[in-house]
Write a protein that holds these residues in place. Structure first.
Motif, PDB file in Angstrom:
ATOM      1  N   GLU A 105       0.822  -1.216   0.000  1.00  0.00           N
ATOM      2  CA  GLU A 105       0.000   0.000   0.000  1.00  0.00           C
ATOM      3  C   GLU A 105       0.850   1.256   0.000  1.00  0.00           C
ATOM      4  OE1 GLU A 105      -3.003   0.101   2.972  1.00  0.00           O
ATOM      5  OE2 GLU A 105      -3.903  -1.803   2.365  1.00  0.00           O
ATOM      6  N   ASP A 106       2.007   1.201   0.667  1.00  0.00           N
ATOM      7  CA  ASP A 106       2.880   2.375   0.668  1.00  0.00           C
ATOM      8  C   ASP A 106       3.376   2.674  -0.741  1.00  0.00           C
ATOM      9  OD1 ASP A 106       4.251  -0.012   0.674  1.00  0.00           O
ATOM     10  OD2 ASP A 106       5.887   0.677   1.955  1.00  0.00           O
ATOM     11  N   MET A 107       3.679   1.608  -1.509  1.00  0.00           N
ATOM     12  CA  MET A 107       4.096   1.805  -2.899  1.00  0.00           C
ATOM     13  C   MET A 107       2.951   2.362  -3.737  1.00  0.00           C
ATOM     14  SD  MET A 107       6.415   1.602  -5.250  1.00  0.00           S
ATOM     15  CE  MET A 107       7.718   0.433  -4.891  1.00  0.00           C
ATOM     16  N   GLU A 108       1.739   1.863  -3.497  1.00  0.00           N
ATOM     17  CA  GLU A 108       0.569   2.387  -4.219  1.00  0.00           C
ATOM     18  C   GLU A 108       0.441   3.890  -4.019  1.00  0.00           C
ATOM     19  OE1 GLU A 108      -3.048   0.445  -3.257  1.00  0.00           O
ATOM     20  OE2 GLU A 108      -2.579  -1.372  -4.390  1.00  0.00           O
ATOM     21  N   ASN A 109       0.632   4.346  -2.793  1.00  0.00           N
ATOM     22  CA  ASN A 109       0.518   5.776  -2.500  1.00  0.00           C
ATOM     23  C   ASN A 109       1.586   6.582  -3.237  1.00  0.00           C
ATOM     24  OD1 ASN A 109      -1.660   5.329  -0.776  1.00  0.00           O
ATOM     25  ND2 ASN A 109      -0.348   5.052   1.016  1.00  0.00           N
ATOM     26  N   ILE A 110       2.807   6.035  -3.289  1.00  0.00           N
ATOM     27  CA  ILE A 110       3.900   6.708  -3.999  1.00  0.00           C
ATOM     28  C   ILE A 110       3.540   6.873  -5.476  1.00  0.00           C
ATOM     29  CG2 ILE A 110       6.286   6.410  -4.809  1.00  0.00           C
ATOM     30  CD1 ILE A 110       6.266   7.184  -1.934  1.00  0.00           C
ATOM     31  N   ILE A 111       3.036   5.781  -6.075  1.00  0.00           N
ATOM     32  CA  ILE A 111       2.705   5.795  -7.507  1.00  0.00           C
ATOM     33  C   ILE A 111       1.529   6.730  -7.788  1.00  0.00           C
ATOM     34  CG2 ILE A 111       1.794   4.370  -9.390  1.00  0.00           C
ATOM     35  CD1 ILE A 111       3.473   2.049  -8.240  1.00  0.00           C
ATOM     36  N   VAL A 112       0.499   6.671  -6.942  1.00  0.00           N
ATOM     37  CA  VAL A 112      -0.683   7.535  -7.145  1.00  0.00           C
ATOM     38  C   VAL A 112      -0.299   9.011  -7.045  1.00  0.00           C
ATOM     39  CG1 VAL A 112      -2.903   8.229  -6.150  1.00  0.00           C
ATOM     40  CG2 VAL A 112      -2.378   5.801  -6.466  1.00  0.00           C
ATOM     41  N   ASP A 113       0.585   9.338  -6.141  1.00  0.00           N
ATOM     42  CA  ASP A 113       1.044  10.732  -6.021  1.00  0.00           C
ATOM     43  C   ASP A 113       1.763  11.169  -7.308  1.00  0.00           C
ATOM     44  OD1 ASP A 113       0.012  11.013  -3.504  1.00  0.00           O
ATOM     45  OD2 ASP A 113       1.898  10.638  -2.449  1.00  0.00           O
ATOM     46  N   ALA A 114       2.564  10.257  -7.872  1.00  0.00           N
ATOM     47  CA  ALA A 114       3.262  10.573  -9.129  1.00  0.00           C
ATOM     48  C   ALA A 114       2.249  10.749 -10.261  1.00  0.00           C
ATOM     49  CB  ALA A 114       4.262   9.465  -9.464  1.00  0.00           C
ATOM     50  N   PHE A 115       1.242   9.875 -10.296  1.00  0.00           N
ATOM     51  CA  PHE A 115       0.186   9.993 -11.313  1.00  0.00           C
ATOM     52  C   PHE A 115      -0.510  11.352 -11.226  1.00  0.00           C
ATOM     53  CE2 PHE A 115      -1.125   5.332 -12.360  1.00  0.00           C
ATOM     54  CZ  PHE A 115       0.156   5.092 -12.845  1.00  0.00           C
ATOM     55  N   ARG A 116      -0.836  11.735  -9.997  1.00  0.00           N
ATOM     56  CA  ARG A 116      -1.581  12.979  -9.791  1.00  0.00           C
ATOM     57  C   ARG A 116      -0.789  14.175 -10.327  1.00  0.00           C
ATOM     58  NH1 ARG A 116      -2.177  12.333  -4.832  1.00  0.00           N
ATOM     59  NH2 ARG A 116      -4.205  11.311  -4.887  1.00  0.00           N
ATOM     60  N   LYS A 117       0.515  14.139 -10.119  1.00  0.00           N
ATOM     61  CA  LYS A 117       1.361  15.275 -10.503  1.00  0.00           C
ATOM     62  C   LYS A 117       1.593  15.348 -12.011  1.00  0.00           C
ATOM     63  CE  LYS A 117       5.668  17.570  -9.136  1.00  0.00           C
ATOM     64  NZ  LYS A 117       5.006  18.858  -8.907  1.00  0.00           N
ATOM     65  N   TYR A 118       1.628  14.175 -12.671  1.00  0.00           N
ATOM     66  CA  TYR A 118       2.002  14.153 -14.091  1.00  0.00           C
ATOM     67  C   TYR A 118       0.934  13.492 -14.970  1.00  0.00           C
ATOM     68  CZ  TYR A 118       6.570  15.365 -12.208  1.00  0.00           C
ATOM     69  OH  TYR A 118       7.600  15.994 -11.546  1.00  0.00           O
ATOM     70  N   CYS A 119      -0.334  13.548 -14.544  1.00  0.00           N
ATOM     71  CA  CYS A 119      -1.379  12.794 -15.242  1.00  0.00           C
ATOM     72  C   CYS A 119      -1.629  13.262 -16.673  1.00  0.00           C
ATOM     73  CB  CYS A 119      -2.688  12.810 -14.443  1.00  0.00           C
ATOM     74  SG  CYS A 119      -3.427  14.434 -14.278  1.00  0.00           S
ATOM     75  N   VAL A 120      -1.313  14.496 -17.011  1.00  0.00           N
ATOM     76  CA  VAL A 120      -1.559  14.980 -18.384  1.00  0.00           C
ATOM     77  C   VAL A 120      -0.269  15.098 -19.197  1.00  0.00           C
ATOM     78  CG1 VAL A 120      -3.651  16.216 -17.705  1.00  0.00           C
ATOM     79  CG2 VAL A 120      -1.446  17.416 -17.702  1.00  0.00           C
ATOM     80  N   SER A 121       0.841  14.667 -18.650  1.00  0.00           N
ATOM     81  CA  SER A 121       2.118  14.838 -19.346  1.00  0.00           C
ATOM     82  C   SER A 121       2.258  13.849 -20.493  1.00  0.00           C
ATOM     83  CB  SER A 121       3.286  14.671 -18.366  1.00  0.00           C
ATOM     84  OG  SER A 121       3.285  13.369 -17.810  1.00  0.00           O
ATOM     85  N   ASN A 122       3.020  14.248 -21.518  1.00  0.00           N
ATOM     86  CA  ASN A 122       3.196  13.438 -22.725  1.00  0.00           C
ATOM     87  C   ASN A 122       4.636  13.570 -23.207  1.00  0.00           C
ATOM     88  OD1 ASN A 122       3.111  12.161 -25.179  1.00  0.00           O
ATOM     89  ND2 ASN A 122       1.527  13.457 -26.073  1.00  0.00           N
ATOM     90  N   PRO A 123       5.422  12.501 -23.138  1.00  0.00           N
ATOM     91  CA  PRO A 123       6.830  12.571 -23.543  1.00  0.00           C
ATOM     92  C   PRO A 123       7.039  12.864 -25.029  1.00  0.00           C
ATOM     93  CG  PRO A 123       6.386  10.585 -22.268  1.00  0.00           C
ATOM     94  CD  PRO A 123       5.065  11.183 -22.584  1.00  0.00           C
TER      95      PRO A 123
END
Length: 558
Positions: A155-173
């Motif tokens: 669950e701690d890893m899930e939180n780390i990943i979700v936070d990253a998603f939230r910050k970069y959810c619209v980004s496109n490389p």
């Protein structure tokens, strides 16, 4: 006057004679051209046939020809109305069973088939997701009874990943100038993987998963072989245990695929037969570290020597080995041999970060020995009216959120986290393997798997391994059925570790249950039924493919 006429007549005759001679010469030249063309076609076809027989062997080539002839005859027979009706009825019955299994039957489930007239609230969306989960009983993977598929980092890893998603959810490389942080993170994920696989000066790229990584490697080697060797009829040689993604790549990219048998005891690819399959059109050979079916590792050093000797590519599929195999020694479990870029013949490696790297699903890395080879993976065009276009892999736009999630997961785990994870997962897998070898005499372990996967087959006439797999399904276990030989495997994850004793106890019970069934008991589960269709006749594999297509169709029925 008569002398003049005579002279003219002789001249006319001479001209005519010359025309006939010219025509005769033309005909001779045309016949020579036809003969040369026939000889060329015969030689090229003979060379193709020779390479095919050399790679597959005389016996297997004859068997393939016999199977092909038998399939054609059976398909012709199935065109008769009575036979066709029987097949159609059986397929309709199978389609209904698939729908019953895939499609929700609870009448209380609301189906959302059109856009709502007005947008829903965040609270409604969360509640509806909860209702759907409850009605469909999703989320059962958390009990640890699922083989592979979900590589849960906690669950701690899930939180780390979700936070990253939230910050970069619209980004496109695809637009690195607009999202420089995502570009930096992707480059760093690739760099970390390259160091993990002993090639800090190499090159690589992120992809959507192991299949895309493998397709990109085949594409890069195909275009490299064309540019440097002029190969126009590319071929690759893979172990029969290699991932189906290589066959998929061959189908997509028009590359001929030779499948090489594995040793029935060690489960490693037969090196002598791999050598025999290499010819002037070979662009790449393949080894797995580890393979999907039984979790065993091919002899990568021997394959490296072959690749160097014949100046061909060598791809090592580490998609499943990912963040387990590189850490075996540090976790106290020495790897059988080297498998990475420290071997001079290795030209590319695929590694799934979304497996034992615990990154979000849809992330993998394809690595190359150098940037020159990686360039053959790219697609670039200057002819598009929209301007200069270039992309590193199959996709154009890509989800920067997945890249950010992968970077965050790797930073969070660190070497110490991956070493500890490797130790617990490999200990779990070896506990299962040891229990089968020492406590369940009806079964045997395929090969000597060094990492996270254990496959078992039967050595008892009354115990079918696939029937045991079906019995385990009734106890809630989701395992993988295999063929060649019929077997079952479990890919251990962190979720398996706490329930390893339960798995062994259930396996013992299921073996005993199958062993004690009356000989007349025709009970079949999914594993036995599908395997039965595939082996029942020459047309069995085609029927299996139809069933698989029905399953895929069912996924998109709302």
């Amino acid at each position: 006057m008569s002398l003049y006429v005579t002279a003219v007549s002789y001249r006319t005759a001479a001209v005519r004679s010359g025309s006939w001679l010219a025509l005769a010469g033309t005909l001779v030249n045309f016949d020579t051209f036809k003969t040369a063309l026939c000889v060329y076609v015969l030689l090229t076809r003979s060379a193709k046939a020779y390479r095919h027989v050399r790679a597959r062997g005389v016996v297997e080539t004859l068997q393939d020809g016999y199977k092909g002839l038998l399939e054609r005859m059976i398909f012709l027979a199935l065109k008769f109305p009575s036979a066709k009706k029987q097949v159609d009825d059986k397929l309709a019955e199978t389609r209904q069973k698939i729908d019953d299994k895939i499609m929700p039957k609870d009448p209380s489930i609301v189906r959302h088939l059109a856009l709502p007239a007005e947008g829903r609230t965040a609270e409604w969306i969360a509640q509806e997701m909860e209702r759907m989960d409850k009605a469909l009983e999703s989320g059962s993977y958390k009990d640890g009874k699922l083989s592979g598929a979900v590589y849960h980092g906690g669950e701690d890893m899930e939180n780390i990943i979700v936070d990253a998603f939230r910050k970069y959810c619209v980004s496109n490389p695809l637009h690195p100038d607009a999202f420089p942080t995502v570009r930096k993170m992707e480059a760093e994920v690739v760099a970390m993987c390259l160091r993990l696989y002993s090639n800090p000066d190499g090159a690589g790229a992120m992809t959507s998963g192991g299949t895309e990584s493998i397709i990109m490697s085949v594409k890069a080697h195909r275009d490299w072989a064309y540019a440097t060797k002029g190969i126009t009829e590319p071929e690759i040689a893979i172990p029969v245990s290699a991932h189906a993604a290589f066959d998929k790549a061959g189908d997509y990219l028009k590359v001929k695929v030779h499948t090489i048998p594995v040793d029935p005891v060690t489960r490693k690819v037969d090196i002598k037969k791999m050598k025999r399959a290499i010819n002037k059109n070979t662009i790449m050979i393949v080894g797995s570290a580890i393979n999907f079916p039984d979790g065993c590792m091919d002899d990568i050093p021997a394959l490296s020597e072959l690749a160097k000797k014949y100046k061909t590519g060598l791809h090592v599929d580490c998609c499943l080995g990912s963040f387990i195999v590189p850490f075996l020694e540090q976790a106290g479990y020495p790897a059988p041999h080297r498998f990475d870029f420290s071997l001079p013949g290795v030209t590319s490696i695929s590694c799934d970060t979304h497996k034992y790297g615990f990154a979000p699903k849809g992330s993998s890395v394809i690595m190359y020995r150098n940037a020159d080879l990686r360039r053959f993976q790219y697609y670039v065009t200057s002819k598009w009216p929209g301007g200069l276009y270039g992309s590193p892999s199959m996709a154009g736009s890509r989800p920067g959120a997945l890249i950010a999630g992968t970077w965050a997961a790797m930073q969070y785990m660190g070497q110490d986290g991956y070493i500890e994870s490797c130790k617990s997962i490999v200990t779990c897998a070896r506990t299962i393997a040891r229990a089968i070898r020492q406590e369940i005499p009806e079964l045997y372990v395929l090969g000597d798997p060094p990492a996270s996967v254990v496959a078992f087959a039967s050595k008892h006439p009354r115990v079918q391994a696939l029937a045991v797999g079906d019995a385990m399904s009734k106890k809630g276990w989701h395992l993988n059925g295999l063929s060649g030989p019929p077997a079952v495997h479990i890919a251990c994850t962190r979720l398996t570790v706490p329930v390893v004793d339960k798995f062994i106890a259930d396996l013992k019970e299921c073996v005993q249950e199958v062993k004690e069934r009356p000989a007349t008991d025709k009970t079949e589960g999914d594993m036995v039924a599908v395997y039965g269709v595939g082996t029942s006749s020459a047309v069995g594999p085609a029927m299996c493919e139809k069933v698989a297509s029905m399953f895929l169709d069912a996924l998109y029925r709302a």
